[in-house]
Design an enzyme around this catalytic site. Sequence first.
Site, PDB file in Angstrom:
ATOM      1  N   GLU A   1       0.826  -1.211   0.000  1.00 51.90           N
ATOM      2  CA  GLU A   1       0.000   0.000   0.000  1.00 51.90           C
ATOM      3  C   GLU A   1       0.864   1.268   0.000  1.00 51.90           C
ATOM      4  OE1 GLU A   1      -2.890  -0.637  -0.654  1.00 51.90           O
ATOM      5  OE2 GLU A   1      -3.548  -2.446   0.380  1.00 51.90           O
TER       6      GLU A   1
ATOM      7  N   HIS B   1      -2.891   2.011   8.516  1.00 51.40           N
ATOM      8  CA  HIS B   1      -3.921   1.179   7.895  1.00 51.40           C
ATOM      9  C   HIS B   1      -4.090  -0.102   8.714  1.00 51.40           C
ATOM     10  CE1 HIS B   1      -6.162  -1.218   5.073  1.00 51.40           C
ATOM     11  NE2 HIS B   1      -5.156  -2.028   4.823  1.00 51.40           N
TER      12      HIS B   1
ATOM     13  N   HIS C   1      -7.183  -3.526   9.779  1.00 52.76           N
ATOM     14  CA  HIS C   1      -8.366  -4.300   9.388  1.00 52.76           C
ATOM     15  C   HIS C   1      -9.275  -4.521  10.606  1.00 52.76           C
ATOM     16  CE1 HIS C   1      -5.862  -6.363   5.917  1.00 52.76           C
ATOM     17  NE2 HIS C   1      -6.038  -5.066   5.717  1.00 52.76           N
TER      18      HIS C   1
ATOM     19  N   GLU D   1     -18.216  10.899  21.779  1.00 55.99           N
ATOM     20  CA  GLU D   1     -16.832  11.298  21.526  1.00 55.99           C
ATOM     21  C   GLU D   1     -16.515  11.416  20.029  1.00 55.99           C
ATOM     22  OE1 GLU D   1     -14.752   8.185  23.460  1.00 55.99           O
ATOM     23  OE2 GLU D   1     -12.822   9.195  23.213  1.00 55.99           O
TER      24      GLU D   1
ATOM     25  N   HIS E   1     -12.728  -4.114   3.452  1.00 57.31           N
ATOM     26  CA  HIS E   1     -11.273  -4.281   3.584  1.00 57.31           C
ATOM     27  C   HIS E   1     -10.728  -3.716   4.905  1.00 57.31           C
ATOM     28  CE1 HIS E   1      -7.020  -3.970   1.646  1.00 57.31           C
ATOM     29  NE2 HIS E   1      -6.939  -3.890   2.944  1.00 57.31           N
TER      30      HIS E   1
HETATM   31  P1  13P Z   1       1.237  -5.465   3.127  1.00 56.70           P
HETATM   32  O1  13P Z   1       1.723  -6.679   3.885  1.00 56.70           O
HETATM   33  O2  13P Z   1       1.808  -5.441   1.734  1.00 56.70           O
HETATM   34  O3  13P Z   1       1.488  -4.208   3.896  1.00 56.70           O
HETATM   35  O4  13P Z   1      -0.321  -5.628   2.921  1.00 56.70           O
HETATM   36  C1  13P Z   1      -1.184  -5.727   4.004  1.00 56.70           C
HETATM   37  C2  13P Z   1      -2.502  -5.102   3.751  1.00 56.70           C
HETATM   38  O5  13P Z   1      -3.238  -4.849   4.667  1.00 56.70           O
HETATM   39  C3  13P Z   1      -2.894  -4.783   2.355  1.00 56.70           C
HETATM   40  O6  13P Z   1      -3.999  -3.940   2.303  1.00 56.70           O
HETATM   41 ZN    ZN Z   2      -5.219  -4.031   4.108  1.00 55.64          ZN
END
Ligand code: 13P
Ligand code: ZN
Length: 279
Positions: free
Chosen positions: A113, A136, A138, A166, A207
Amino acid sequence: MNTKRAKDFTKICTDGWLQGWHERNGGNLSYRMRTEEVEEIRNLLNEDAEYRDIDGQVPALANEYFMVTGSGKYMRNVSLDFEDSVAVIHLNEDGSKYKIVYGLVNGGRPTSELSSHLMNLEVLKRRDDGLRVVYHAHPANTIALTFVLPLDEEVFTRELWEMLMECAVVFPQGVGLVEWTVPGGKEIGLKTAEIMKSRNVAVWAHHGMFVCGHDFDEAFGLMQTVEKAAEILVKVMSITDRKRNTIPPQGFRDIAQTYDLEIDEKYLYEKNSDIIGER
Ligand code: 13P
Ligand code: ZN
């Protein structure tokens, strides 16, 4: 690397792992380094490395250094082996290429990313030079909501705000949404950077989430606040599809006044339905 920034970088990776946001190699992190932080580690940097193409160009970041997680690396391992999991990269004079000047000692490349991270950091630099962290992850509840709420930024933001008072204080600009897009390239990077022009949170449907911050605590706290609100909404929706009570639009106006915030009226539409996710 034994610097304060390396420790901060490592801590958020571990904290995110402990939250359950980083299965396998899920998630990634970048930090736009300050000049004095680069000088502090100057003797560790290998400037002879070869430049490689970035998918996209970030001219406003030319000649800068970034700390980034490696592609395929596990956030839970950053604290165990920083040099294996993390890289410091340098961008060339027109911001079209990067080289690895430190880390990833067992091979590999920066996160898949990288385009999104750099495009976001470029937009953020223009917006506020202090916004240097892009994170980033998940987080499960936020992802879950992208399957059941309309992918409408106003509705999504409003439903999160109502769950946790909040939220309006922590992300008064609201949440941006990117509809399902193949990750790991320029297209999703451009869509996310468009959101980061005015907001600090971008949810990638089905995602995960991207957030930014002036420092690692702020980025982590923002991710956690959005995800906490999402968790409450998931709990509510697992009981019922409608609310009996909630914070009214005027409640948010009062919060804005009390905390001296600018809240966009577009999120405070009058609802014609008590069904969650309907306007
Ligand atoms: P990477 O291991 O390449 O950082 O990918 C993880 C991820 O969350 C892709 O969206
Ligand atoms: Zn990801």
